[in-house]
Design a protein around this motif. Structure first.
Motif, PDB file in Angstrom:
ATOM      1  N   ARG A  94     -15.640  29.766  62.236  1.00  0.00           N
ATOM      2  CA  ARG A  94     -14.600  30.322  61.642  1.00  0.00           C
ATOM      3  C   ARG A  94     -13.412  29.590  62.136  1.00  0.00           C
ATOM      4  O   ARG A  94     -12.457  29.231  61.490  1.00  0.00           O
ATOM      5  N   GLY A  97     -12.931  26.299  60.601  1.00  0.00           N
ATOM      6  CA  GLY A  97     -12.340  26.552  59.101  1.00  0.00           C
ATOM      7  C   GLY A  97     -10.993  26.625  59.088  1.00  0.00           C
ATOM      8  O   GLY A  97     -10.017  26.067  58.403  1.00  0.00           O
ATOM      9  N   CYS A  98     -10.464  27.542  59.893  1.00  0.00           N
ATOM     10  CA  CYS A  98      -8.907  27.701  60.158  1.00  0.00           C
ATOM     11  C   CYS A  98      -8.186  26.424  60.546  1.00  0.00           C
ATOM     12  O   CYS A  98      -7.272  26.382  59.830  1.00  0.00           O
ATOM     13  N   GLU A 100      -9.129  23.628  59.864  1.00  0.00           N
ATOM     14  CA  GLU A 100      -8.993  22.603  58.869  1.00  0.00           C
ATOM     15  C   GLU A 100      -7.834  22.996  57.796  1.00  0.00           C
ATOM     16  O   GLU A 100      -7.312  22.092  57.261  1.00  0.00           O
ATOM     17  N   ARG A 101      -7.627  24.387  57.519  1.00  0.00           N
ATOM     18  CA  ARG A 101      -6.598  24.806  56.650  1.00  0.00           C
ATOM     19  C   ARG A 101      -5.588  24.425  57.317  1.00  0.00           C
ATOM     20  O   ARG A 101      -4.380  24.276  56.631  1.00  0.00           O
ATOM     21  N   GLY A 102      -5.162  24.776  58.522  1.00  0.00           N
ATOM     22  CA  GLY A 102      -3.779  24.443  59.360  1.00  0.00           C
ATOM     23  C   GLY A 102      -3.562  22.863  58.879  1.00  0.00           C
ATOM     24  O   GLY A 102      -2.163  22.542  58.638  1.00  0.00           O
ATOM     25  N   ASP A 104      -4.505  20.997  56.502  1.00  0.00           N
ATOM     26  CA  ASP A 104      -4.309  20.838  55.290  1.00  0.00           C
ATOM     27  C   ASP A 104      -2.697  21.335  54.914  1.00  0.00           C
ATOM     28  O   ASP A 104      -2.158  20.260  54.277  1.00  0.00           O
ATOM     29  N   TYR A 105      -2.328  22.180  55.507  1.00  0.00           N
ATOM     30  CA  TYR A 105      -1.169  22.461  55.386  1.00  0.00           C
ATOM     31  C   TYR A 105       0.016  21.667  55.940  1.00  0.00           C
ATOM     32  O   TYR A 105       1.206  21.476  55.564  1.00  0.00           O
ATOM     33  N   LEU A 196       0.101  30.505  58.008  1.00  0.00           N
ATOM     34  CA  LEU A 196      -0.066  29.885  59.249  1.00  0.00           C
ATOM     35  C   LEU A 196      -0.105  30.935  60.562  1.00  0.00           C
ATOM     36  O   LEU A 196      -0.783  30.780  61.561  1.00  0.00           O
ATOM     37  N   ILE A 199      -2.920  33.272  60.588  1.00  0.00           N
ATOM     38  CA  ILE A 199      -4.035  32.370  61.055  1.00  0.00           C
ATOM     39  C   ILE A 199      -4.253  32.195  62.469  1.00  0.00           C
ATOM     40  O   ILE A 199      -5.047  32.675  63.469  1.00  0.00           O
TER      41      ILE A 199
END
Length: 257
Positions: A94, A97-98, A100-102, A104-105, A196, A199
């Motif tokens: 997890r 995944g977090c 990767e999302r960070g 992206d932003y 952000l 997360i």
């Protein structure tokens, strides 16, 4: 689900595991101790007593049917340890995944935000953040895969070193990525306009979940130190061989090669 699949009886699997797998119910793991260190899972002030066909949990005035107990009395720590090895890897998954999302932003912000007539992404420091974040994520991913592979090939017990390494490193690497993403957003990064900060806060809890970093580091150090006798003997043998070669070829002795 893992606990029920591994330790539950057939009736318990029918009552709880099947609905869990179908998404009809959800499970939760709760352990909290206000006055003692909850990172030591044996250090609990809560206790339970048998009363007829139920158990009474004194810490939360709750009555649980005796038929609900998994595996049997005094087996809780054994069950918990059987779940926590793989569970720690779930936290790492997890966290990746977090991260990767960070990232992206961060990339989106860096290319949309203009400063001094150029995208933020053109600034060397921000480009470095993006590159380092990818390095951190791939490092975290490989550590997690390595631990998962060891669990699959052997067992969670035999993979305790790889699990500890991943559980310490991966959340910290993910937190570093989210911190850069927040910084790239400026004040907006800690607002509710972006996910952000939320997360980041979640990832920070992962450093406590299923054991704090310090507990894993202590266990990791103990495991590594168990090799000390073999290491000392190996170094002594290497030193003996080195001195023998130096004497053979009439070399001038040195303390280290």
């Amino acid at each position: 689900m893992e606990l029920l699949a591994k330790y539950g009886n057939e009736e318990q699997k029918k009552q709880w595991l099947q609905p869990l797998m179908a998404g009809k119910i959800r499970s939760a793991y709760v352990m909290t101790e206000i006055d003692v260190a909850a990172s030591d899972a044996k250090n609990l002030s809560l206790d339970m007593r048998r009363e007829g066909d139920s158990y009474i949990l004194n810490g939360v005035n709750v009555r649980v049917p005796a038929s609900n107990i998994i595996l049997g009395e005094s087996r809780g720590f054994e069950i918990m340890q059987g779940r926590m090895g793989p569970g720690r890897i779930h936290h790492c998954m997890r966290a990746i995944g977090c991260a990767e999302r960070g990232l992206d932003y961060m990339i989106a912000r860096a290319h949309k935000r203009m400063i001094h007539g150029a995208p933020l992404a053109d600034k060397g420091v921000v480009a470095s953040w993006i590159a380092q974040s990818r390095i951190d994520i791939e490092s975290a991913r490989l550590l997690t895969l390595n631990a998962a592979d060891k669990i699959d090939r052997t067992s969670a017990k035999d993979a305790k070193t790889e699990i500890a390494v991943a559980k310490i490193a991966v959340p910290n690497l993910a937190l570093a990525v989210l911190d850069r993403a927040i910084q790239a957003h400026g004040a907006a990064g800690i607002s509710q306009d972006f996910p952000l900060a939320r997360i980041w806060a979640y990832l920070r809890t992962v450093r406590f979940a299923d054991g704090p970093d310090e507990a894993h580091a202590a266990q990791l150090a103990r495991t590594e130190s168990k090799r000390h006798k073999n290491i000392i003997d190996l170094i002594a043998a290497q030193e003996t061989a080195r001195r023998s070669l130096m004497n053979k070829y009439k070399c001038t002795p040195r303390s280290h090669l």
